[in-house]
Design a protein around this motif. Sequence first.
Motif, PDB file in Angstrom:
ATOM      1  N   ALA A  29      50.994  35.783 -39.377  1.00  0.00           N
ATOM      2  CA  ALA A  29      49.690  35.491 -38.772  1.00  0.00           C
ATOM      3  C   ALA A  29      49.790  35.521 -37.249  1.00  0.00           C
ATOM      4  O   ALA A  29      48.910  36.078 -36.571  1.00  0.00           O
ATOM      5  N   HIS A  46      47.532  24.986 -36.874  1.00  0.00           N
ATOM      6  CA  HIS A  46      47.109  25.209 -38.254  1.00  0.00           C
ATOM      7  C   HIS A  46      46.453  23.937 -38.778  1.00  0.00           C
ATOM      8  O   HIS A  46      46.882  22.826 -38.463  1.00  0.00           O
ATOM      9  N   THR A  99      44.503  28.538 -37.165  1.00  0.00           N
ATOM     10  CA  THR A  99      44.565  29.067 -38.532  1.00  0.00           C
ATOM     11  C   THR A  99      44.191  27.966 -39.515  1.00  0.00           C
ATOM     12  O   THR A  99      44.443  26.783 -39.274  1.00  0.00           O
TER      13      THR A  99
END
Length: 258
Positions: free
Chosen positions: A191, A204, A26
């Motif tokens: 997410a 991330h 992400t």
Amino acid sequence: MHPLLCKGQHRHTASAGEMLKLRLLTWDVKDTLLRLRSPVGESYSAEAQAFGLRVEAGALSQSFRRAYEAHSKRFPNYGLDKGLSSRQWWLDVVTETFRLSGVHEERVLLPMAEKLYQDYTQTRNWELLPGARETLGQCQGKGIRMAVVSNFDRRLQEILVRNGLHQHFEFTLSSEDAGCAKPDRRIFLEALRIAGVAPQLAAHVGDHYENDYKAAREVGMHSFLLRTAAEPAEWEMEVPKDHILPSLSCLPSLIEKG
């Protein structure tokens, strides 16, 4: 130096130099993949000039910081829990910015705010960070699924499309869409839920220690912190060297598909 590591990184004893196996990556967007081409004050000053007003860019930059910080504190995450829309939130911030800079002509305040709100979806206001497009392509080429997790409003998808980045992401989760903003753990959990991926198989990437690096790790994700400034940051001692990206181009050599 280990061949998998970029300049300024060191092998972490826990990983012994092995690549991190991931199923989901992400991304933050602002100041991670995209950044403003010019300071806010310059854009606002140019817009004022188009309306026949002369307002100094430096004064507008200072006023914007004051207006933005005050509005963010009073109405976090675009005031969604107070019934505001992100559009109205931004119009209020922009009009207050001009008022703090001495512009009180009501006939031009709202039109200028409306115009600037639309302008910030345009490519002339954004530029890619060095290596952004290439890094996304390389990560995608490894077969790793990717998504956006960003404190932004619903204009984000349009901005990604206009800048040619949207095709790299399976989905885009803005704080407006999620109803909560980083570092709130719920946006990362959402997410992970959408992707159907366990946190230990996700990482991330972002530029903010609290909102990106620390918040992602607190839900069990891996995370990488993009270091955009030359001077030492207060978080330097808290982050292992191999979690810091001197540039985006360092990332692909550190990850592989899980």
